[in-house]
Design a protein around this motif. Structure first.
Motif, PDB file in Angstrom:
ATOM      1  N   MET A  42       0.913  -0.790  -0.119  1.00 21.71           N
ATOM      2  CA  MET A  42       0.054  -0.247   0.092  1.00 21.71           C
ATOM      3  C   MET A  42       0.933   1.121   0.237  1.00 21.71           C
ATOM      4  O   MET A  42       1.806   1.277   0.931  1.00 21.71           O
ATOM      5  CB  MET A  42      -0.810   0.544   1.053  1.00 21.71           C
ATOM      6  N   THR A  43       0.215   2.793  -1.031  1.00 21.44           N
ATOM      7  CA  THR A  43       1.540   3.408  -0.468  1.00 21.44           C
ATOM      8  C   THR A  43       0.862   4.402   0.161  1.00 21.44           C
ATOM      9  O   THR A  43       0.244   4.235   0.897  1.00 21.44           O
ATOM     10  CB  THR A  43       1.204   4.036  -1.686  1.00 21.44           C
ATOM     11  N   SER A  44       1.655   5.512   0.545  1.00 19.49           N
ATOM     12  CA  SER A  44       1.301   6.517   1.643  1.00 19.49           C
ATOM     13  C   SER A  44      -0.207   7.691   1.846  1.00 19.49           C
ATOM     14  O   SER A  44      -0.426   7.163   2.705  1.00 19.49           O
ATOM     15  CB  SER A  44       3.124   7.129   1.966  1.00 19.49           C
ATOM     16  N   THR A  45       0.075   7.268   0.547  1.00 16.13           N
ATOM     17  CA  THR A  45      -1.745   7.739   0.406  1.00 16.13           C
ATOM     18  C   THR A  45      -2.644   6.676   0.620  1.00 16.13           C
ATOM     19  O   THR A  45      -2.562   5.814  -0.171  1.00 16.13           O
ATOM     20  CB  THR A  45      -2.013   8.456  -0.991  1.00 16.13           C
ATOM     21  N   ILE A  46      -3.235   6.933   0.852  1.00 15.24           N
ATOM     22  CA  ILE A  46      -4.423   5.994   1.225  1.00 15.24           C
ATOM     23  C   ILE A  46      -5.632   5.999   0.215  1.00 15.24           C
ATOM     24  O   ILE A  46      -6.233   7.100  -0.290  1.00 15.24           O
ATOM     25  CB  ILE A  46      -5.491   6.016   2.676  1.00 15.24           C
ATOM     26  N   ARG A  47      -6.051   4.867  -0.857  1.00 13.06           N
ATOM     27  CA  ARG A  47      -6.597   5.068  -1.983  1.00 13.06           C
ATOM     28  C   ARG A  47      -7.778   4.310  -1.468  1.00 13.06           C
ATOM     29  O   ARG A  47      -8.773   3.872  -1.935  1.00 13.06           O
ATOM     30  CB  ARG A  47      -6.437   4.345  -3.242  1.00 13.06           C
ATOM     31  N   TRP A  48      -9.246   5.744  -1.163  1.00 16.34           N
ATOM     32  CA  TRP A  48     -10.662   5.303  -1.035  1.00 16.34           C
ATOM     33  C   TRP A  48     -11.312   5.429  -1.992  1.00 16.34           C
ATOM     34  O   TRP A  48     -11.272   5.525  -3.534  1.00 16.34           O
ATOM     35  CB  TRP A  48     -11.270   6.447  -0.288  1.00 16.34           C
ATOM     36  N   GLY A  49     -12.571   4.071  -1.550  1.00 11.65           N
ATOM     37  CA  GLY A  49     -13.790   3.798  -2.009  1.00 11.65           C
ATOM     38  C   GLY A  49     -15.250   4.027  -1.477  1.00 11.65           C
ATOM     39  O   GLY A  49     -15.153   4.046  -0.331  1.00 11.65           O
ATOM     40  N   ILE A  50     -15.928   4.474  -2.246  1.00  9.13           N
ATOM     41  CA  ILE A  50     -17.443   4.631  -2.037  1.00  9.13           C
ATOM     42  C   ILE A  50     -17.934   3.891  -2.294  1.00  9.13           C
ATOM     43  O   ILE A  50     -18.332   3.930  -3.008  1.00  9.13           O
ATOM     44  CB  ILE A  50     -17.349   6.252  -1.605  1.00  9.13           C
ATOM     45  N   LEU A  51     -18.866   3.080  -1.178  1.00 10.54           N
ATOM     46  CA  LEU A  51     -19.506   2.698  -1.555  1.00 10.54           C
ATOM     47  C   LEU A  51     -21.589   3.153  -1.616  1.00 10.54           C
ATOM     48  O   LEU A  51     -21.837   3.127  -0.225  1.00 10.54           O
ATOM     49  CB  LEU A  51     -20.033   1.288   0.003  1.00 10.54           C
ATOM     50  N   GLY A  52     -21.915   3.607  -2.137  1.00  2.10           N
ATOM     51  CA  GLY A  52     -22.952   4.257  -2.289  1.00  2.10           C
ATOM     52  C   GLY A  52     -22.663   5.615  -2.993  1.00  2.10           C
ATOM     53  O   GLY A  52     -22.130   6.666  -1.594  1.00  2.10           O
ATOM     54  N   ALA A  53     -23.576   6.491  -3.225  1.00  2.89           N
ATOM     55  CA  ALA A  53     -23.910   7.799  -3.483  1.00  2.89           C
ATOM     56  C   ALA A  53     -25.214   8.752  -2.535  1.00  2.89           C
ATOM     57  O   ALA A  53     -25.416   9.689  -3.151  1.00  2.89           O
ATOM     58  CB  ALA A  53     -23.838   7.866  -4.983  1.00  2.89           C
ATOM     59  N   ALA A  54     -24.553   7.615  -0.846  1.00  2.24           N
ATOM     60  CA  ALA A  54     -25.285   8.922  -0.484  1.00  2.24           C
ATOM     61  C   ALA A  54     -25.053  10.391  -0.283  1.00  2.24           C
ATOM     62  O   ALA A  54     -24.148  10.915  -0.285  1.00  2.24           O
ATOM     63  CB  ALA A  54     -25.536   8.357   1.092  1.00  2.24           C
ATOM     64  N   LYS A  55     -26.521  11.298   0.630  1.00  3.39           N
ATOM     65  CA  LYS A  55     -25.868  12.582   0.365  1.00  3.39           C
ATOM     66  C   LYS A  55     -24.818  12.975   0.759  1.00  3.39           C
ATOM     67  O   LYS A  55     -23.802  14.128   0.730  1.00  3.39           O
ATOM     68  CB  LYS A  55     -26.645  13.476   1.614  1.00  3.39           C
ATOM     69  N   ILE A  56     -24.673  12.743   2.753  1.00  2.00           N
ATOM     70  CA  ILE A  56     -23.516  12.547   3.470  1.00  2.00           C
ATOM     71  C   ILE A  56     -22.326  11.856   2.909  1.00  2.00           C
ATOM     72  O   ILE A  56     -21.318  13.144   2.609  1.00  2.00           O
ATOM     73  CB  ILE A  56     -23.738  12.667   5.181  1.00  2.00           C
ATOM     74  N   ALA A  57     -21.907  11.564   1.546  1.00  2.00           N
ATOM     75  CA  ALA A  57     -21.026  10.608   1.467  1.00  2.00           C
ATOM     76  C   ALA A  57     -20.416  12.258   0.028  1.00  2.00           C
ATOM     77  O   ALA A  57     -19.120  12.253   0.063  1.00  2.00           O
ATOM     78  CB  ALA A  57     -20.648  10.080   0.258  1.00  2.00           C
ATOM     79  N   GLN A  58     -21.432  12.697  -0.764  1.00  2.00           N
ATOM     80  CA  GLN A  58     -20.741  13.578  -1.261  1.00  2.00           C
ATOM     81  C   GLN A  58     -20.873  15.073  -1.386  1.00  2.00           C
ATOM     82  O   GLN A  58     -20.169  15.642  -1.120  1.00  2.00           O
ATOM     83  CB  GLN A  58     -22.405  13.877  -2.616  1.00  2.00           C
ATOM     84  N   THR A  59     -21.370  15.659   0.122  1.00  2.00           N
ATOM     85  CA  THR A  59     -21.703  16.948   0.033  1.00  2.00           C
ATOM     86  C   THR A  59     -20.909  17.111   1.829  1.00  2.00           C
ATOM     87  O   THR A  59     -19.723  18.148   1.855  1.00  2.00           O
ATOM     88  CB  THR A  59     -22.245  17.041   0.871  1.00  2.00           C
ATOM     89  N   GLN A  60     -19.727  15.820   2.343  1.00  2.00           N
ATOM     90  CA  GLN A  60     -19.220  16.055   3.309  1.00  2.00           C
ATOM     91  C   GLN A  60     -17.736  15.141   3.412  1.00  2.00           C
ATOM     92  O   GLN A  60     -17.152  15.476   3.522  1.00  2.00           O
ATOM     93  CB  GLN A  60     -20.371  15.743   4.950  1.00  2.00           C
ATOM     94  N   VAL A  61     -18.213  13.415   3.703  1.00  2.00           N
ATOM     95  CA  VAL A  61     -16.833  12.248   3.130  1.00  2.00           C
ATOM     96  C   VAL A  61     -16.213  12.642   2.626  1.00  2.00           C
ATOM     97  O   VAL A  61     -15.264  12.915   2.336  1.00  2.00           O
ATOM     98  CB  VAL A  61     -17.491  11.450   4.188  1.00  2.00           C
ATOM     99  N   ALA A  62     -16.542  13.003   0.632  1.00  2.00           N
ATOM    100  CA  ALA A  62     -15.734  12.493  -0.060  1.00  2.00           C
ATOM    101  C   ALA A  62     -14.882  14.006   0.024  1.00  2.00           C
ATOM    102  O   ALA A  62     -13.805  14.010  -0.478  1.00  2.00           O
ATOM    103  CB  ALA A  62     -16.670  12.760  -1.680  1.00  2.00           C
ATOM    104  N   PRO A  63     -15.760  14.967  -0.274  1.00  2.00           N
ATOM    105  CA  PRO A  63     -14.788  16.761   0.131  1.00  2.00           C
ATOM    106  C   PRO A  63     -13.555  16.835   1.623  1.00  2.00           C
ATOM    107  O   PRO A  63     -12.792  17.109   0.885  1.00  2.00           O
ATOM    108  CB  PRO A  63     -15.883  17.491   0.151  1.00  2.00           C
ATOM    109  N   ALA A  64     -13.821  15.844   2.397  1.00  2.00           N
ATOM    110  CA  ALA A  64     -13.359  15.470   2.933  1.00  2.00           C
ATOM    111  C   ALA A  64     -11.744  15.039   3.263  1.00  2.00           C
ATOM    112  O   ALA A  64     -10.657  15.209   3.486  1.00  2.00           O
ATOM    113  CB  ALA A  64     -13.660  15.063   4.092  1.00  2.00           C
TER     114      ALA A  64
END
Length: 322
Positions: free
Chosen positions: A1-23
Motif C-alpha cells: 500500500m502507498t502512503s496515500t490512502i486510496r478511498w472507495g465509497i459504497l453508494g452515492a449518499a448525500k452525506i458522502a457527496q456533501t461531507q465525506v468525499a470533499p473531506a
C-alpha cells in the motif's frame, strides 16, 4: 500500500457527496479513487470532485478493486453490518457511518472480524476528532468546574417526510439511532464513563422513534437529554459542575448549527469562550483514520467505544419499552 490512502465509497449518499468525499480530497495523504453506484447521474458530482474517479456499477465490484485501500460506507443503517463484514473479508479498511450496527452483539462480530483480518475498522463519529471535545475533556480532567454533577444535551431537526429513510423502521431509522447517539458519545468520550442506569420516554410513529427523553446515571453524576425528528433544528451540550459549567453551542454539526464555541465558567465567575469555526471535523476524521492505517495510531473512537455507545442505545430502547 502507498502512503496515500486510496478511498472507495459504497453508494452515492448525500452525506458522502456533501461531507465525506470533499473531506477525503482535502485530507493529507488521501484520495477519492472509486465510487460504487448503478446510477451514472449520481456519480457526476463525485467525478467532478475527483477527476479520474473509477465508477463501479456494483458494491461487490468496488470491494474487489485491488487499487482501493479503504472503504467508506454511507448506506442505510440496516445494511451497515452486512457490507462492513464484506469489506473486511475483502481485506479493506472500513469507515462506516453511524450507527455502525443496530444491536451491540453485531459490533462483537465486527471486532472479531477486524482482529482476524488485521484491518482498521471504525464508526464515522466525526465528533470524536473535534478539538472542542478535546477541550471539554481537558477542562473536566483539570477540575476546572469542580466536581461534575450533571450533563444535559439536545439534538433535534424537523423531518416528517415519510419517504425519507430516517422515517423507515425497516431500514433502521429513528431519532435515537440517527442523532441520539451524539449526546451519548459526547458524554462518554468527555468523561470516560459508562451509564449505570437508564430511564427513557420514547414516542413512536409508524414503528420509528420520533422523540425521546432520556435520563442516565453515571458514577458520581447524572445526565439527561432529548432528541427528536419533529422539532426545529437545535443542538446543545452542557456540563454542570460544583464550581462552574461548560457549554457547547454546536457540539455535533459544527458550524452547520451556528457558531461553534466552547463557553465555560470556573469558580472565579469569569466566563471564557474559545471558538472552533475553522475546524474541519470530517477532514480530521479521515486523516486520523489514515494515520491508524499507516502507523497504528490509536483511533479516537475505536470499535470498543462504539460498542459501549450501542449498548447505551440498546439500554435506552429497553428502558423506554419497559
Amino acid at each position: 500500500m502507498t502512503s496515500t490512502i486510496r478511498w472507495g465509497i459504497l453508494g452515492a449518499a448525500k452525506i458522502a457527496q456533501t461531507q465525506v468525499a470533499p473531506a477525503i480530497q482535502a485530507a493529507r495523504d488521501a484520495t477519492l479513487a472509486a465510487l460504487a453506484t448503478s446510477t451514472p447521474a449520481k456519480a457526476a458530482p463525485f467525478a467532478a470532485l475527483a477527476p479520474g474517479l473509477t465508477v463501479h456499477d456494483s458494491y461487490d465490484a468496488l470491494l474487489a478493486d485491488p487499487d482501493i485501500d479503504a472503504i467508506y460506507i454511507p448506506l442505510p443503517n440496516h445494511l451497515h453490518i452486512e457490507w462492513t463484514l464484506k469489506a473486511i473479508a475483502a481485506g479493506k479498511h472500513v469507515l462506516c457511518e453511524k450507527p455502525i450496527a443496530l444491536q451491540t452483539a453485531e459490533i462483537d462480530q465486527l471486532i472479531a472480524a477486524r482482529d482476524a483480518a488485521g484491518v482498521v475498522v471504525a464508526e464515522a463519529f466525526m465528533v470524536a476528532n473535534h478539538p472542542q471535545l478535546h477541550k471539554v475533556r481537558a477542562l473536566l480532567d483539570a477540575g476546572a468546574i469542580g466536581r461534575l454533577c450533571h450533563i444535559e444535551g439536545a439534538f433535534t431537526y424537523n423531518n416528517p417526510d415519510p419517504a425519507n429513510i430516517r422515517n423507515n423502521a425497516e431500514a433502521g431509522g429513528g431519532g435515537l439511532r440517527d442523532i441520539g447517539v451524539y449526546p451519548c458519545i459526547t458524554a462518554r468520550l468527555a468523561t470516560g464513563q459508562e451509564p449505570t442506569a437508564l430511564r427513557a420516554d420514547i414516542q413512536y410513529e409508524g414503528g420509528v422513534d420520533t422523540f425521546a427523553r432520556v435520563w442516565a446515571d453515571f458514577d458520581g453524576f447524572t445526565m439527561s437529554f432529548y432528541c427528536g425528528m419533529r422539532q426545529g433544528r437545535y443542538q446543545h451540550m452542557l456540563f454542570h459542575g460544583s464550581d462552574g459549567w461548560i457549554s457547547l453551542s454546536a457540539p455535533f454539526n459544527a458550524q452547520a448549527y451556528g457558531d461553534c464555541r466552547v463557553e465555560w465558567q470556573e469558580a472565579d465567575g469569569i466566563t471564557r469562550i474559545e471558538r472552533f469555526n475553522s475546524t474541519a471535523q470530517y477532514t480530521d476524521m479521515i486523516e486520523a483514520f489514515g494515520d491508524a492505517i499507516r502507523t497504528g495510531a490509536p483511533l479516537a473512537c475505536p470499535l470498543e467505544v462504539s460498542r459501549g455507545n450501542q449498548a447505551m442505545i440498546d439500554g435506552i430502547f429497553a428502558a423506554g419499552d419497559a
